[in-house]
Write an enzyme that holds these catalytic residues in place. Structure first.
Site, PDB file in Angstrom:
ATOM      1  N   LYS A 208      33.087  17.966  -0.879  1.00 56.62           N
ATOM      2  CA  LYS A 208      34.329  17.916  -1.647  1.00 56.62           C
ATOM      3  C   LYS A 208      34.238  16.833  -2.729  1.00 56.62           C
ATOM      4  O   LYS A 208      34.528  17.065  -3.886  1.00 56.62           O
ATOM      5  CB  LYS A 208      35.483  17.635  -0.688  1.00 56.62           C
ATOM      6  CG  LYS A 208      36.836  17.553  -1.347  1.00 56.62           C
ATOM      7  CD  LYS A 208      37.919  17.436  -0.284  1.00 56.62           C
ATOM      8  CE  LYS A 208      39.235  17.013  -0.889  1.00 56.62           C
ATOM      9  NZ  LYS A 208      40.311  16.902   0.088  1.00 56.62           N
ATOM     10  N   GLU A 214      25.502  10.653   3.161  1.00 52.71           N
ATOM     11  CA  GLU A 214      24.553  11.471   3.918  1.00 52.71           C
ATOM     12  C   GLU A 214      24.196  12.732   3.145  1.00 52.71           C
ATOM     13  O   GLU A 214      23.030  13.125   3.041  1.00 52.71           O
ATOM     14  CB  GLU A 214      25.157  11.890   5.275  1.00 52.71           C
ATOM     15  CG  GLU A 214      25.382  10.757   6.265  1.00 52.71           C
ATOM     16  CD  GLU A 214      26.747  10.103   6.128  1.00 52.71           C
ATOM     17  OE1 GLU A 214      27.370  10.210   5.042  1.00 52.71           O
ATOM     18  OE2 GLU A 214      27.188   9.469   7.102  1.00 52.71           O
ATOM     19  N   GLY A 268      39.171  18.152   4.151  1.00 50.52           N
ATOM     20  CA  GLY A 268      37.818  18.527   4.592  1.00 50.52           C
ATOM     21  C   GLY A 268      37.821  19.362   5.864  1.00 50.52           C
ATOM     22  O   GLY A 268      37.200  20.425   5.937  1.00 50.52           O
ATOM     23  N   ARG A 269      38.556  18.898   6.875  1.00 48.07           N
ATOM     24  CA  ARG A 269      38.518  19.610   8.170  1.00 48.07           C
ATOM     25  C   ARG A 269      39.350  20.889   8.160  1.00 48.07           C
ATOM     26  O   ARG A 269      39.417  21.591   9.171  1.00 48.07           O
ATOM     27  CB  ARG A 269      38.938  18.678   9.302  1.00 48.07           C
ATOM     28  CG  ARG A 269      40.270  17.983   9.100  1.00 48.07           C
ATOM     29  CD  ARG A 269      40.482  16.867  10.110  1.00 48.07           C
ATOM     30  NE  ARG A 269      41.662  16.057   9.825  1.00 48.07           N
ATOM     31  CZ  ARG A 269      41.706  15.050   8.954  1.00 48.07           C
ATOM     32  NH1 ARG A 269      40.625  14.741   8.248  1.00 48.07           N
ATOM     33  NH2 ARG A 269      42.804  14.366   8.769  1.00 48.07           N
ATOM     34  N   GLU A 354      40.437  13.653  14.295  1.00 54.46           N
ATOM     35  CA  GLU A 354      40.503  13.031  12.974  1.00 54.46           C
ATOM     36  C   GLU A 354      41.919  13.146  12.416  1.00 54.46           C
ATOM     37  O   GLU A 354      42.374  12.303  11.664  1.00 54.46           O
ATOM     38  CB  GLU A 354      39.490  13.681  12.019  1.00 54.46           C
ATOM     39  CG  GLU A 354      39.135  12.794  10.848  1.00 54.46           C
ATOM     40  CD  GLU A 354      37.869  13.213  10.108  1.00 54.46           C
ATOM     41  OE1 GLU A 354      36.988  12.370   9.907  1.00 54.46           O
ATOM     42  OE2 GLU A 354      37.764  14.394   9.734  1.00 54.46           O
ATOM     43  N   HIS A 386      28.648  23.880  35.926  1.00 51.69           N
ATOM     44  CA  HIS A 386      27.499  23.339  36.662  1.00 51.69           C
ATOM     45  C   HIS A 386      27.170  21.927  36.214  1.00 51.69           C
ATOM     46  O   HIS A 386      26.088  21.423  36.508  1.00 51.69           O
ATOM     47  CB  HIS A 386      26.286  24.262  36.478  1.00 51.69           C
ATOM     48  CG  HIS A 386      26.527  25.607  37.080  1.00 51.69           C
ATOM     49  ND1 HIS A 386      26.092  25.948  38.335  1.00 51.69           N
ATOM     50  CD2 HIS A 386      27.213  26.683  36.604  1.00 51.69           C
ATOM     51  CE1 HIS A 386      26.488  27.186  38.609  1.00 51.69           C
ATOM     52  NE2 HIS A 386      27.176  27.651  37.573  1.00 51.69           N
ATOM     53  N   LYS A 512      31.453   3.026   6.924  1.00 49.99           N
ATOM     54  CA  LYS A 512      30.699   3.467   5.742  1.00 49.99           C
ATOM     55  C   LYS A 512      30.339   2.269   4.869  1.00 49.99           C
ATOM     56  O   LYS A 512      29.223   2.144   4.386  1.00 49.99           O
ATOM     57  CB  LYS A 512      31.565   4.412   4.886  1.00 49.99           C
ATOM     58  CG  LYS A 512      31.668   5.824   5.374  1.00 49.99           C
ATOM     59  CD  LYS A 512      32.352   6.649   4.284  1.00 49.99           C
ATOM     60  CE  LYS A 512      32.908   7.949   4.802  1.00 49.99           C
ATOM     61  NZ  LYS A 512      33.756   8.645   3.843  1.00 49.99           N
TER      62      LYS A 512
HETATM   63  C1  G6Q Z   1      37.476  15.825   6.956  1.00 52.38           C
HETATM   64  C2  G6Q Z   1      36.927  14.579   6.496  1.00 52.38           C
HETATM   65  C3  G6Q Z   1      35.425  14.480   6.508  1.00 52.38           C
HETATM   66  C4  G6Q Z   1      34.758  15.097   5.285  1.00 52.38           C
HETATM   67  C5  G6Q Z   1      33.311  14.619   5.236  1.00 52.38           C
HETATM   68  C6  G6Q Z   1      32.556  15.211   4.083  1.00 52.38           C
HETATM   69  O1  G6Q Z   1      38.635  16.099   6.955  1.00 52.38           O
HETATM   70  O2  G6Q Z   1      37.470  14.284   5.262  1.00 52.38           O
HETATM   71  O3  G6Q Z   1      34.847  15.030   7.656  1.00 52.38           O
HETATM   72  O4  G6Q Z   1      34.838  16.477   5.319  1.00 52.38           O
HETATM   73  O5  G6Q Z   1      33.285  13.226   5.152  1.00 52.38           O
HETATM   74  O6  G6Q Z   1      33.155  14.893   2.871  1.00 52.38           O
HETATM   75  P1  G6Q Z   1      32.704  15.574   1.545  1.00 52.38           P
HETATM   76  O7  G6Q Z   1      32.983  17.021   1.628  1.00 52.38           O
HETATM   77  O8  G6Q Z   1      33.474  14.899   0.446  1.00 52.38           O
HETATM   78  O9  G6Q Z   1      31.210  15.318   1.414  1.00 52.38           O
END
Ligand code: G6Q
Length: 546
Positions: A208, A214, A268-269, A354, A386, A512
């Site tokens: 996003k 990462e 994001g989620r 989250e 199990h 971070k």
């Molecule tokens: C979700 C969070 C988080 C996000 C990641 C990736 O709600 O905001 O999990 O999706 O940190 O972020 P980017 O899509 O910006 O790389």
């Protein structure tokens, strides 16, 4: 706006005094007293059936919980969300993942912009692109069809598409193998790259912000690896991006024509419905992706319009709230009895923890007198049985369970499906009923009486342990869409009850920032800062090992 504290509300206090009785109830008795309990405490919508009768509650509990939802403004907040109000108060953003799955004729505007048109514009591009890759019109730089797709993203840009591609395995294109690289750990990238051929691989850089450390490191590594085998000109056939950040994408060297945008009002989620779902459209085809969106939309309509007492996400949220606040349950275990849903618990972990893992109210007051989000965890049945079910049956904590199953399998092995469902139903029965000392004695009859008495406490199950069961006919794109939307809205309602902002995640920031500092120290680009003794010691050991 500052709400009265949750515990000061009349409906919370009514629940508190009701709970004093309810805490003594035995579910065995509740079932014995009411032959209609299953019918009364189950509900159905958008292809999903929810049985919540195996919880320590009754109709009155539900009515009091519904009062609480009303008093806490859950319906008003829901309407504000659908309406595009900026309910994400700390980021000043609307929360409109529901608009991503709304039909074309549903007009929704944000800051005067007709977002339905934007959404459907991007969907049309997703369709054109996924069709071209699937039918072999889109070729790699040496003229070969794409065989492998590597999605590079993390968190919300990974968990959703990965979980859905696995869940819809039955619908996948036979030529396309999906890979998901999320971890900054080079082993993750190494494992994917060792399996793919640069001539036939498509990389999707999904971020996003397009700044996530990462993902950027993984994207650069993939680019360098690709350029060892091909020229810069070939990049356009093998790298596409999904983001809200056009400038950063251009800088990375991806043609803006190969960029699939989304918007800041998609968290994001909550983004699997947006262009972040591109891997899903590539894997199962646009038609099934559209069915997935339609399934979620059907659940949205139910959530938006059904009265609280019949509203699946409201009920799931209220029952969970009851277990958390009044029965003291600190975790919830998710047990999909469907192998293809094996990433669903991990997906829900992010969605719920989250979103609602917060300790201040929306107005910023510290929460001191009630609990918020429980820990969410789990794995597929029957495997969990199990492994950790021992603790769930006989441990000192009571952990509510969500069982999820399909009535029909998508394979031919009927005997397997009967065995699977039998286990699923037997577990919820066992959690509810338990096994009394007398029942154990009957089982052991005939053995040495002293030995029987020694074994009785070990073989007794307390029971009275709550669970929900969610059933659907088949796991299809539509029922999966509805299932995810069910949990999204459950999370939303619980956030409203706890008065937390479910749409930010500031808690991920501190680590971070510190990681950046330590990374520079490990690489020798910066003098070690003064950390605490432990962190200094760990850094020193890592530097000595280089
Ligand atoms: C979700 C969070 C988080 C996000 C990641 C990736 O709600 O905001 O999990 O999706 O940190 O972020 P980017 O899509 O910006 O790389």
């Amino acid at each position: 706006m500052r709400q009265p504290s949750l515990t000061s509300t009349a409906s919370y206090q009514a629940l508190q005094s009701h709970a004093k009785d309810a805490q003594q109830w035995q579910m065995r008795d509740l079932f014995a007293q009411d032959p209609q309990r299953f019918e009364r405490l189950s509900s159905e919508a958008a292809g999903l059936f929810l049985d919540y009768s195996k919880n320590r509650l009754d109709g009155r509990t539900l009515a009091l919980l519904a009062d609480l939802a009303r008093e806490r403004g859950a319906e008003k907040l829901r309407d504000a969300m659908f309406n595009g109000d900026k309910i994400n108060l700390t980021e000043h953003r609307a929360v409109l993942h529901t608009a991503l799955r709304a039909p074309k004729d549903k007009q929704i505007t944000v800051d005067g912009q007709d977002i339905t048109a934007d959404v459907h514009g991007v969907l049309a591009r997703i369709k054109a692109f996924s069709d071209a890759v699937r039918n072999g019109q889109w070729l790699g730089h040496t003229g070969k069809e794409i065989t492998d797709i590597v999605n590079i993203g993390i968190g919300g840009s990974d968990l959703g598409p990965k979980m859905v591609c696995l869940a819809l395995r039955q619908y996948a294109h036979p030529r396309l193998t999906m890979h998901f690289v999320s971890n900054v750990d080079g082993h993750d990238m190494d494992a994917a790259l060792s399996r793919v051929n640069p001539e036939t691989t498509l990389f999707i850089i999904a971020s996003k912000t397009f700044t996530t450390a990462e993902t950027m490191m993984n994207a650069n590594t993939a680019r360098q690896w690709f350029l060892k085998h091909a020229s810069e000109a070939a990049l356009a056939k093998h790298f596409v991006a999904v983001s809200t950040n056009v400038e950063a994408i251009k800088k990375f060297g991806i043609d803006p024509d190969n960029m699939f945008p989304f918007w800041d009002w998609v968290g994001g989620r909550y983004s699997v419905w947006s262009a972040i779902g591109l891997p899903v459209a590539l894997c199962v085809g646009y038609g099934y992706f559209a069915d997935f969106l339609a399934g979620a939309h059907a659940l949205d309509e139910h959530f938006r319009t059904a009265p609280i007492e019949e509203n699946l996400p409201m009920i799931l949220a209220l029952v969970g709230f009851w277990n958390r606040e009044f029965l003291g349950c600190a975790s919830v275990s998710i047990a999909p009895y469907h192998q293809d849903l094996n990433r669903f618990p991990a997906y829900l972990q992010q969605l719920e923890m989250e979103s609602n893992g917060k300790r201040v109210t929306r107005a910023g007051d510290t929460i001191t007198d009630y609990e918020t989000c429980p820990v969410i965890w789990g794995d597929v049945g029957t495997n969990g049985q199990h492994a950790y079910f021992q603790l769930l049956h006989q441990g000192t904590d009571v952990t509510p369970m969500d069982f999820i199953a399909t009535l029909r399998p998508a394979h031919e092995f009927q005997n397997h499906h009967a065995a699977l469902l039998a286990n699923c139903f037997a577990q919820s029965e066992a959690f509810m009923k338990g096994k009394t000392a007398d029942e154990v004695r009957v089982d052991l009859a005939g053995q040495d009486p002293a030995e029987i008495e020694r074994l009785v406490p070990h073989k007794t199950f307390p029971g009275n342990r709550p669970s929900n069961t969610i059933l659907m006919e088949y796991l299809t794109p539509a029922t999966l869409g509805a299932l995810i939307a069910l949990y999204e809205h459950k999370t939303f309602v619980q956030g409203a009850l706890w008065d937390v902002n479910s749409f930010d995640q500031w808690g991920v920031e501190l680590g971070k920032v510190l990681a950046k500092k330590i990374e520079a120290e490990l690489n020798g680009d910066a003098q070690p800062a003064q950390h605490d003794g432990s962190t200094n010691g760990l850094i020193a050991r890592a530097k000595a090992a280089v």
